[in-house]
Design a protein around this motif. Structure first.
Motif, short mmCIF file in Angstrom:
data_model
loop_
_atom_site.label_atom_id
_atom_site.label_comp_id
_atom_site.label_asym_id
_atom_site.label_seq_id
_atom_site.Cartn_x
_atom_site.Cartn_y
_atom_site.Cartn_z
N LYS A 1 0.99 -1.31 -0.23
CA LYS A 1 -0.04 0.06 -0.07
C LYS A 1 0.97 1.34 -0.07
CE LYS A 1 -4.24 -1.76 2.24
NZ LYS A 1 -4.77 -1.92 3.45
N ALA A 2 1.96 1.13 0.65
CA ALA A 2 2.80 2.40 0.62
C ALA A 2 3.57 2.65 -0.56
CB ALA A 2 4.12 2.08 1.82
N LEU A 3 3.77 1.93 -1.64
CA LEU A 3 4.20 2.02 -2.62
C LEU A 3 3.46 3.11 -3.71
CD1 LEU A 3 5.22 -1.42 -3.97
CD2 LEU A 3 6.64 0.20 -3.28
N SER A 4 4.38 4.10 -4.13
CA SER A 4 3.76 5.28 -5.06
C SER A 4 3.52 4.64 -6.40
CB SER A 4 4.64 6.52 -5.12
OG SER A 4 5.59 6.10 -5.81
N GLY A 5 2.63 5.38 -7.07
CA GLY A 5 2.65 5.12 -8.66
C GLY A 5 3.82 4.74 -9.34
N LEU A 6 4.79 5.74 -9.17
CA LEU A 6 6.19 5.70 -9.65
C LEU A 6 6.74 4.44 -9.25
CD1 LEU A 6 7.12 7.65 -11.64
CD2 LEU A 6 8.39 8.79 -9.99
N GLU B 1 11.48 9.32 -13.85
CA GLU B 1 10.53 9.00 -15.15
C GLU B 1 11.58 9.11 -16.19
OE1 GLU B 1 8.11 12.50 -14.80
OE2 GLU B 1 6.52 11.41 -13.93
N TYR B 2 12.63 9.70 -16.28
CA TYR B 2 13.66 9.57 -17.36
C TYR B 2 14.13 8.19 -17.36
CZ TYR B 2 18.07 9.67 -19.69
OH TYR B 2 19.39 9.20 -20.37
N LEU B 3 14.56 7.84 -16.19
CA LEU B 3 15.13 6.24 -16.24
C LEU B 3 14.13 5.27 -16.71
CD1 LEU B 3 17.40 6.89 -13.04
CD2 LEU B 3 18.16 6.16 -15.50
N LEU B 4 12.84 5.48 -16.30
CA LEU B 4 11.94 4.40 -16.67
C LEU B 4 11.46 4.61 -18.06
CD1 LEU B 4 9.09 4.92 -14.14
CD2 LEU B 4 10.09 3.12 -14.59
N ARG B 5 11.60 5.80 -18.68
CA ARG B 5 11.44 5.69 -20.29
C ARG B 5 12.79 5.11 -20.83
NH1 ARG B 5 9.82 11.01 -19.00
NH2 ARG B 5 11.82 11.95 -19.72
N LYS B 6 13.84 5.42 -20.34
CA LYS B 6 15.12 4.68 -21.22
C LYS B 6 15.04 3.32 -20.88
CE LYS B 6 20.11 4.74 -20.13
NZ LYS B 6 20.81 5.07 -19.28
N GLY B 7 14.60 2.87 -19.72
CA GLY B 7 14.74 1.25 -19.42
C GLY B 7 13.65 0.75 -20.27
N THR B 8 12.44 1.33 -20.44
CA THR B 8 11.27 0.77 -21.46
C THR B 8 11.74 0.83 -22.92
OG1 THR B 8 9.76 1.74 -19.77
CG2 THR B 8 8.87 1.17 -22.06
N ARG B 9 12.69 1.85 -23.18
CA ARG B 9 13.08 1.62 -24.59
C ARG B 9 14.00 0.68 -24.90
NH1 ARG B 9 13.38 7.31 -23.88
NH2 ARG B 9 15.62 7.11 -23.73
N GLN B 10 14.83 0.45 -23.92
CA GLN B 10 16.04 -0.57 -23.92
C GLN B 10 15.35 -1.98 -24.14
OE1 GLN B 10 18.33 0.71 -20.33
NE2 GLN B 10 19.79 1.13 -21.47
N LEU B 11 14.34 -2.18 -23.30
CA LEU B 11 13.51 -3.50 -23.27
C LEU B 11 12.83 -3.83 -24.53
CD1 LEU B 11 12.70 -5.81 -21.25
CD2 LEU B 11 10.96 -4.48 -20.52
N ASP B 12 12.22 -2.45 -24.98
CA ASP B 12 11.47 -2.83 -26.34
C ASP B 12 12.51 -3.14 -27.58
OD1 ASP B 12 9.08 -2.26 -25.10
OD2 ASP B 12 9.07 0.03 -25.88
N ARG B 13 13.68 -2.73 -27.36
CA ARG B 13 14.95 -3.08 -28.48
C ARG B 13 15.06 -4.51 -28.17
NH1 ARG B 13 16.75 2.28 -27.65
NH2 ARG B 13 18.32 1.59 -26.25
N LEU C 1 18.24 6.83 -5.64
CA LEU C 1 17.78 7.91 -5.98
C LEU C 1 16.46 8.79 -5.23
CD1 LEU C 1 17.11 7.79 -9.90
CD2 LEU C 1 18.45 9.56 -8.83
N ALA C 2 16.66 9.78 -4.76
CA ALA C 2 15.60 10.44 -3.81
C ALA C 2 14.21 10.00 -4.61
CB ALA C 2 15.84 11.81 -3.74
N LYS C 3 13.16 9.55 -3.70
CA LYS C 3 11.72 9.68 -4.13
C LYS C 3 11.29 10.67 -4.92
CE LYS C 3 10.80 5.78 -1.17
NZ LYS C 3 10.07 5.30 -0.07
N SER C 4 12.08 11.92 -4.45
CA SER C 4 11.27 13.25 -4.65
C SER C 4 12.03 13.69 -5.86
CB SER C 4 11.63 14.24 -3.83
OG SER C 4 13.17 14.23 -3.51
N ASP C 5 12.94 12.94 -6.58
CA ASP C 5 13.54 13.04 -7.81
C ASP C 5 12.72 12.53 -9.15
OD1 ASP C 5 15.22 14.00 -9.93
OD2 ASP C 5 16.97 13.10 -9.24
N ILE C 6 11.57 12.98 -9.05
CA ILE C 6 10.64 12.39 -10.10
C ILE C 6 10.97 12.34 -11.32
CG2 ILE C 6 8.03 12.63 -10.82
CD1 ILE C 6 7.32 13.39 -7.87
N GLU C 7 11.54 13.81 -12.03
CA GLU C 7 12.00 13.73 -13.22
C GLU C 7 13.17 12.88 -13.67
OE1 GLU C 7 13.45 17.54 -15.04
OE2 GLU C 7 11.80 18.55 -14.04
N ARG C 8 14.07 12.67 -12.75
CA ARG C 8 15.06 11.59 -13.08
C ARG C 8 14.57 10.21 -12.96
NH1 ARG C 8 19.44 10.39 -15.33
NH2 ARG C 8 21.02 9.03 -14.22
#
Length: 92
Positions: A9-14, A63-75, A54-61
């Motif tokens: 329950k304590a997990l954020s969406g991110l 989100e960037y790493l999530l996008r990067k990881g998703t692209r790598q996985l798609d490749r 990474l700090a949980k508050s570093d949302i931009e970073r």
């Protein structure tokens, strides 16, 4: 196992997205040859461990790493992909 329920329950969406990406890496790895499976799991583990502080508050970073990881996985997802490598571990 009420402790596990509280932790979930304590997990954020991110955080759920990050865990989902990790699980998807493991799922994709299971569709590959044993050697590639081990490489994917090792590289994914390294990437996630490298950024776990990474700090949980570093949302931009995050989100960037999530996008990067998703692209790598798609490749590497297509069945004809036979190898993986970890390139450019920088970009902190």
């Amino acid at each position: 196992s009420s402790m596990a329920t509280k932790a979930t329950k304590a997990l954020s969406g991110l955080q759920k997205q990050v865990l989902g990406l990790y699980r998807e890496c493991l799922r994709v790895s299971r569709t590959k040859s044993p050697d590639m499976q081990a490489d994917i799991q090792r590289i994914a583990g390294q990437e996630f461990r490298e950024h776990q502080s990474l700090a949980k508050s570093d949302i931009e970073r995050i989100e960037y790493l999530l996008r990067k990881g998703t692209r790598q996985l798609d490749r590497i997802r297509p069945s004809n992909v036979q190898g993986v490598s970890r390139v450019g571990a920088g970009g902190r």
